[in-house]
Design an enzyme around this catalytic site. Structure first.
Site, mmCIF file in Angstrom:
data_model
loop_
_atom_site.group_PDB
_atom_site.id
_atom_site.type_symbol
_atom_site.label_atom_id
_atom_site.label_comp_id
_atom_site.label_asym_id
_atom_site.label_seq_id
_atom_site.Cartn_x
_atom_site.Cartn_y
_atom_site.Cartn_z
ATOM 1 N N ASP A 190 0.861 -1.176 0.000
ATOM 2 C CA ASP A 190 0.000 0.000 0.000
ATOM 3 C C ASP A 190 0.898 1.227 0.000
ATOM 4 O O ASP A 190 1.651 1.448 0.942
ATOM 5 C CB ASP A 190 -0.895 -0.018 1.242
ATOM 6 C CG ASP A 190 -1.794 1.191 1.288
ATOM 7 O OD1 ASP A 190 -2.720 1.264 0.470
ATOM 8 O OD2 ASP A 190 -1.559 2.067 2.137
ATOM 9 N N GLU A 274 -2.010 -1.392 -5.957
ATOM 10 C CA GLU A 274 -3.248 -0.816 -6.465
ATOM 11 C C GLU A 274 -3.051 -0.348 -7.891
ATOM 12 O O GLU A 274 -1.966 0.103 -8.253
ATOM 13 C CB GLU A 274 -3.616 0.402 -5.621
ATOM 14 C CG GLU A 274 -4.734 0.157 -4.672
ATOM 15 C CD GLU A 274 -4.852 1.308 -3.709
ATOM 16 O OE1 GLU A 274 -5.957 1.807 -3.520
ATOM 17 O OE2 GLU A 274 -3.826 1.708 -3.144
ATOM 18 N N CYS A 326 -12.117 -5.235 6.514
ATOM 19 C CA CYS A 326 -11.303 -5.948 7.495
ATOM 20 C C CYS A 326 -10.630 -7.127 6.795
ATOM 21 O O CYS A 326 -11.297 -7.947 6.170
ATOM 22 C CB CYS A 326 -12.192 -6.445 8.635
ATOM 23 S SG CYS A 326 -11.358 -7.629 9.709
ATOM 24 N N CYS A 329 -11.894 -10.683 8.498
ATOM 25 C CA CYS A 329 -13.222 -11.280 8.338
ATOM 26 C C CYS A 329 -14.012 -10.704 7.166
ATOM 27 O O CYS A 329 -15.161 -11.064 6.960
ATOM 28 C CB CYS A 329 -14.033 -11.120 9.624
ATOM 29 S SG CYS A 329 -14.585 -9.431 9.901
ATOM 30 N N CYS A 345 -12.074 -3.693 14.152
ATOM 31 C CA CYS A 345 -13.193 -4.267 13.407
ATOM 32 C C CYS A 345 -14.356 -4.540 14.353
ATOM 33 O O CYS A 345 -14.192 -5.230 15.357
ATOM 34 C CB CYS A 345 -12.767 -5.552 12.714
ATOM 35 S SG CYS A 345 -14.129 -6.366 11.876
ATOM 36 N N CYS A 348 -15.153 -8.737 14.166
ATOM 37 C CA CYS A 348 -14.277 -9.754 14.739
ATOM 38 C C CYS A 348 -13.308 -9.189 15.781
ATOM 39 O O CYS A 348 -12.590 -9.946 16.430
ATOM 40 C CB CYS A 348 -13.491 -10.473 13.647
ATOM 41 S SG CYS A 348 -12.227 -9.446 12.863
ATOM 42 N N ASP A 355 -2.886 1.203 7.036
ATOM 43 C CA ASP A 355 -2.150 0.933 5.799
ATOM 44 C C ASP A 355 -1.801 -0.541 5.637
ATOM 45 O O ASP A 355 -1.862 -1.086 4.533
ATOM 46 C CB ASP A 355 -0.874 1.790 5.755
ATOM 47 C CG ASP A 355 -1.201 3.268 5.779
ATOM 48 O OD1 ASP A 355 -2.312 3.629 5.349
ATOM 49 O OD2 ASP A 355 -0.357 4.057 6.237
HETATM 50 ZN ZN ZN Z 1 -13.075 -8.185 11.063
#
Ligand code: ZN
Length: 415
Positions: A190, A274, A326, A329, A345, A348, A355
């Site tokens: 990233d 990217e 995330c 998950c 998150c 989870c 980053d």
């Molecule tokens: Zn998560």
């Protein structure tokens, strides 16, 4: 390790070396750059008008015939003093500019304004390919900052002057590279504003030291330039100051980017980045512009270094919400503010570095894209397969298509 790193390939490499013309050479070049600019602008005017008035498409060859006449015209004798091949090349470049325009690859060729910068392309580089010296037609021996690389003498060499008045020679040459060893490692990268890059491995590559301070200085100097009166001596002085600050930042960033990309192709077999960065919006135009340039430069370097050393680059779709998802998950947040460097998150409970999480998502998405590509015969569902399995399949595919040595692949699978 025998048979591990045995495939050699020939690639085109470009070189750029700082040059130091002496006083007489600088005065000559001053005139030559001017002559080349005159020729470019005159030819462009004639070609544009021929097309507008009579619908005629002139080529560089047509203009070239007139050039011979112009050289004999009183008042234009200075044209004859410039190496003839430089002028021919200038017209050829214009042909290429027109071709790019007609192929919709570029804008209509533009007139060249009077500025410090300029460039000339020389044919017939002197046979004495010496230490720190290069001989160019009608210019003689030109001093260079470093020795010339031990490569075949190029047929064409560009001599240019940048906005700060520094000279460089650049050329391309064929060199041999050998594939780098397989490392069994994959990475998502990233690229950012705060740090230069964050890896999916959790590592972060900081920007060069005092980089932000230099950017701030550049911004100040640019503001100052905008206030100076056009055509004044103080403005010219300020322009030079800005150009120097710019060159400094660019040079520093270039060195950092080369270190980054070299490290990536050496340490990893598969690199996901990217496709086009859409982050950093609202971050101030300046930082963003610099960042965009850095971004396309990283992609360019990774593309050719990957090609040279047998590593794979995957560009992930630009609209993929890599920061807000995330990586553990796949829960996607509705919103993530730019200044939130860390987040937890809600589903989870994983604590993410902004980053690094984005880099992890890029890796996952890159693998998914790779597995889904129809030009590779991969029969895995990226959702289930672990990254290593995909890597091994990709490498096997590369070997089948003859790109990589079979021994390397066996090493990857069984090593
Ligand atoms: Zn998560």
């Amino acid at each position: 390790m025998a048979g591990y790193n045995c495939q050699i390939r020939t690639v085109t490499r470009s070189y750029r070396l700082r040059a130091y013309p002496n006083g007489a050479q600088r005065r000559l070049l001053d005139r030559w750059f001017g002559a080349a600019r005159w020729l470019w602008n005159t030819a462009l005017a004639i070609r544009s008008e021929a097309y507008r008035e009579c619908g005629l498409t002139l080529t560089g060859n047509d203009v070239s015939r007139w050039l011979t006449q112009w050289k004999r015209t009183p008042g234009h004798e200075w044209l004859a003093q410039v190496p003839a091949t430089c002028l021919t090349k200038c017209l050829r470049d214009q042909d290429a500019a027109f071709r790019n325009f007609f192929a919709r690859r570029a804008r209509y060729p533009r007139f060249k304004g009077k500025s410090t910068s300029g460039s000339l392309r020389f044919q017939g580089v002197g046979a004495a390919w010496a230490r720190g010296l290069v001989t160019l037609p009608k210019l003689g021996a030109l001093k260079l900052a470093e020795s010339l690389p031990e490569v075949e003498r190029p047929g064409l060499m560009t001599l240019s002057r940048d906005a700060t008045g520094r000279y460089h020679v650049s050329f391309c040459s064929q060199v041999e590279t050998s594939l780098l060893p397989i490392t069994h490692r994959l990475v998502g990268v990233d690229l950012g504003l705060k740090d230069l890059a964050a890896f999916s491995t959790g590592e972060k590559i900081p920007n060069p030291k005092r980089y932000r301070a230099r950017l701030r200085y550049l911004r100040q100097q640019q503001r100052c330039l905008a206030r100076r009166q056009k055509g004044s001596r103080r403005r010219e002085k300020q322009r030079l100051r800005v150009a120097r600050a710019h060159a400094h930042v660019r040079q520093e960033r270039q060195a950092a980017l080369h270190a980054l990309t070299t490290r990536l192709v050496r340490d990893f077999d598969l690199i996901c980045i990217e496709d086009l960065n859409v982050k950093g919006l609202g971050r101030g135009i300046h930082a963003r512009a610099i960042h965009d340039v850095a971004f396309s430069e990283v992609r360019r370097q990774l593309a050719y270094k990957g090609e040279w050393y047998g590593k794979i680059l995957v560009e992930v779709d630009r609209w993929y919400p890599s920061s807000k998802t995330c990586s553990a998950c796949r829960h996607t947040l509705d919103e993530l503010r730019l200044d939130e460097r860390q987040w937890k998150c809600p589903k989870c409970g994983t604590l993410h570095d902004r980053d690094v999480n984005a880099a992890r998502n890029l890796l996952a998405e890159g693998l998914r894209q790779l597995a889904g590509r129809d030009d590779r015969d991969l029969r895995v569902d990226a959702g289930d397969a672990c990254p290593e399995e995909i890597l091994v399949q990709v490498l096997a595919e590369e070997a089948r298509s003859g790109q990589r040595n079979r021994a390397c692949v066996e090493q990857a699978i069984f090593g």
